[in-house]
Design a protein around this motif. Structure first.
Motif, short mmCIF file in Angstrom:
data_model
loop_
_atom_site.label_atom_id
_atom_site.label_comp_id
_atom_site.label_asym_id
_atom_site.label_seq_id
_atom_site.Cartn_x
_atom_site.Cartn_y
_atom_site.Cartn_z
N TYR A 1 0.84 -1.19 0.00
CA TYR A 1 0.00 0.00 0.00
C TYR A 1 0.87 1.24 0.00
CZ TYR A 1 1.16 1.33 4.79
OH TYR A 1 1.83 1.75 5.91
N ALA A 2 0.27 2.38 -0.27
CA ALA A 2 0.91 3.68 -0.06
C ALA A 2 -0.04 4.50 0.81
CB ALA A 2 1.19 4.38 -1.38
N ARG A 3 0.52 5.34 1.62
CA ARG A 3 -0.28 6.10 2.59
C ARG A 3 -1.34 6.95 1.87
NH1 ARG A 3 -0.64 10.82 5.67
NH2 ARG A 3 -1.07 10.40 7.88
N GLY A 4 -2.58 6.86 2.38
CA GLY A 4 -3.66 7.68 1.87
C GLY A 4 -4.27 7.22 0.57
N THR A 5 -3.78 6.12 0.01
CA THR A 5 -4.32 5.62 -1.25
C THR A 5 -5.49 4.68 -1.00
OG1 THR A 5 -2.86 3.69 -1.34
CG2 THR A 5 -2.03 5.75 -2.30
N ILE A 6 -6.14 4.29 -2.10
CA ILE A 6 -7.30 3.41 -1.98
C ILE A 6 -6.93 2.06 -1.40
CG2 ILE A 6 -7.28 2.31 -4.26
CD1 ILE A 6 -10.32 3.92 -2.44
N ALA A 7 -5.65 1.71 -1.43
CA ALA A 7 -5.20 0.44 -0.83
C ALA A 7 -5.54 0.37 0.66
CB ALA A 7 -3.69 0.27 -1.04
N VAL A 8 -5.68 1.52 1.30
CA VAL A 8 -6.02 1.52 2.72
C VAL A 8 -7.41 0.93 2.94
CG1 VAL A 8 -6.27 2.98 4.78
CG2 VAL A 8 -4.49 3.50 3.09
N ALA A 9 -8.29 1.05 1.94
CA ALA A 9 -9.62 0.43 2.06
C ALA A 9 -9.50 -1.08 2.23
CB ALA A 9 -10.45 0.76 0.82
N PRO B 1 3.01 -5.53 -11.95
CA PRO B 1 3.58 -4.83 -13.10
C PRO B 1 2.85 -3.55 -13.47
CG PRO B 1 2.44 -6.84 -13.78
CD PRO B 1 2.52 -6.87 -12.29
N LYS B 2 1.66 -3.32 -12.89
CA LYS B 2 0.95 -2.07 -13.14
C LYS B 2 1.60 -0.90 -12.41
CE LYS B 2 -3.28 -4.80 -13.08
NZ LYS B 2 -4.47 -5.11 -12.26
N GLY B 3 2.41 -1.21 -11.39
CA GLY B 3 3.02 -0.14 -10.61
C GLY B 3 2.03 0.63 -9.78
N ARG B 4 0.96 -0.02 -9.37
CA ARG B 4 -0.08 0.63 -8.56
C ARG B 4 -0.28 -0.18 -7.27
NH1 ARG B 4 -3.61 3.27 -12.38
NH2 ARG B 4 -2.28 4.13 -14.01
N VAL B 5 -1.07 0.39 -6.38
CA VAL B 5 -1.50 -0.32 -5.19
C VAL B 5 -3.03 -0.32 -5.19
CG1 VAL B 5 0.55 0.14 -3.79
CG2 VAL B 5 -1.32 1.81 -3.81
N PRO B 6 -3.63 -1.32 -4.54
CA PRO B 6 -3.03 -2.35 -3.69
C PRO B 6 -2.55 -3.56 -4.48
CG PRO B 6 -5.41 -2.58 -3.70
CD PRO B 6 -5.11 -1.35 -4.51
N ASP C 1 -1.47 -17.04 -0.35
CA ASP C 1 -0.88 -18.37 -0.53
C ASP C 1 -1.08 -18.90 -1.94
OD1 ASP C 1 -0.03 -18.40 2.08
OD2 ASP C 1 -1.76 -19.54 2.82
N HIS C 2 -2.08 -18.35 -2.65
CA HIS C 2 -2.40 -18.84 -3.99
C HIS C 2 -1.77 -17.99 -5.09
CE1 HIS C 2 -5.29 -21.61 -2.22
NE2 HIS C 2 -5.74 -20.61 -1.51
N GLY C 3 -1.28 -16.83 -4.74
CA GLY C 3 -0.73 -15.92 -5.74
C GLY C 3 -0.99 -14.48 -5.34
N ILE C 4 -0.83 -13.58 -6.30
CA ILE C 4 -0.95 -12.15 -6.03
C ILE C 4 -2.21 -11.61 -6.67
CG2 ILE C 4 0.13 -9.88 -6.37
CD1 ILE C 4 2.85 -11.42 -6.51
N LEU C 5 -2.98 -10.86 -5.88
CA LEU C 5 -4.18 -10.21 -6.38
C LEU C 5 -3.96 -8.71 -6.47
CD1 LEU C 5 -6.95 -12.03 -4.31
CD2 LEU C 5 -6.56 -12.24 -6.78
N THR C 6 -4.48 -8.11 -7.53
CA THR C 6 -4.48 -6.65 -7.66
C THR C 6 -5.90 -6.20 -7.97
OG1 THR C 6 -3.95 -6.72 -10.02
CG2 THR C 6 -2.09 -6.64 -8.50
N GLU C 7 -6.10 -4.90 -7.94
CA GLU C 7 -7.40 -4.23 -8.14
C GLU C 7 -8.24 -4.34 -6.88
OE1 GLU C 7 -7.84 -2.22 -10.56
OE2 GLU C 7 -6.12 -2.90 -11.74
N THR C 8 -8.59 -3.17 -6.36
CA THR C 8 -9.25 -3.07 -5.06
C THR C 8 -10.54 -3.89 -4.99
OG1 THR C 8 -8.34 -0.84 -4.84
CG2 THR C 8 -10.15 -1.45 -3.35
N GLY C 9 -11.40 -3.75 -5.99
CA GLY C 9 -12.67 -4.46 -5.95
C GLY C 9 -12.51 -5.96 -5.91
N ALA C 10 -11.57 -6.48 -6.70
CA ALA C 10 -11.33 -7.92 -6.73
C ALA C 10 -10.80 -8.41 -5.38
CB ALA C 10 -10.34 -8.27 -7.83
N ILE C 11 -9.89 -7.64 -4.79
CA ILE C 11 -9.35 -8.02 -3.49
C ILE C 11 -10.43 -7.99 -2.42
CG2 ILE C 11 -7.70 -7.38 -1.68
CD1 ILE C 11 -5.89 -6.28 -3.92
#
Length: 204
Positions: free
Chosen positions: A5-13, A47-52, A57-67
């Motif tokens: 995450y980065a401070r104050g970004t949507i990743a905090v949700a 590879p998008k260079g974004r957060v979150p 254990d199964h892999g890496i998830l990106t995109e807030t809604g999916a997470i």
């Protein structure tokens, strides 16, 4: 799990939702000003260079809604998603609006280089963000908040999302005095242990 995450970004949700779900995780902070999101080691994670980005254990998830949906699936006992299909769709409609419209309006102020190169174009986007974010706040005030929370009396996945987006309003030049429902919503969210935790951790 690890949450990048980065401070104050949507990743905090996502962090708020993880706390609401009672799921343990390690928070890994990126410094956007230092360019952490542009470095090869982070691009190997997202590879998008974004957060979150959530490492599971199964892999890496990106995109807030999916997470967020993944969190609700992991912890059904937390009831972060309505059981009724129509209500669940209404919740997602709110989240998709926040992602596709309000978040983009906000990004036009701080990240105009995503869309334009000319200084005058970037300045125009920055100036217009006051109006577009005010319009988004009006939509939330009038059409999205059905009670203390987005879905009425019970917290759902949409609420951490809205809480973070609503935290950007003053910085985007929006007069929060015009929006009593949003103010009350932010106060209700701030009273929750999940939000107190991310505040104490310096995430927002």
């Amino acid at each position: 799990m690890q949450l990048y995450y980065a401070r104050g970004t949507i990743a905090v949700a996502v962090a708020i939702a993880l706390h609401e779900a009672g799921l343990g995780f390690e928070a890994v902070r990126l410094d956007f000003k230092a360019g952490d999101q542009t470095r090869p080691d982070y691009h190997a994670i997202n590879p998008k260079g974004r957060v979150p980005a959530l490492v599971t254990d199964h892999g890496i998830l990106t995109e807030t809604g999916a997470i967020m949906d993944y969190i609700a699936d992991l912890a059904p006992q937390a009831r972060l998603r309505p059981e009724d299909p129509y209500e669940a769709a209404q919740m997602r409609a709110a989240m998709y609006y926040l992602a596709s419209t309000m978040h983009v309006n906000h990004a036009h102020r701080a990240r105009g280089l995503r869309w334009a190169d000319e200084d005058s174009s970037i300045a125009d986007m920055k100036a217009k963000a006051v109006r577009t974010m005010t319009e988004s706040a009006q939509f939330v005030e009038t059409h999205m908040l059905r009670g203390p929370f987005v879905m009425g009396g019970a917290l759902s996945l949409a609420d951490p999302y809205l809480f973070v987006a609503a935290s950007w309003l003053e910085g985007d030049g929006v007069d929060l005095g015009l929006f009593p429902k949003i103010r009350a919503f932010r106060e209700a969210m701030a009273a929750r242990a999940s939000v107190a935790r991310v505040v104490a951790d310096g995430m927002i």
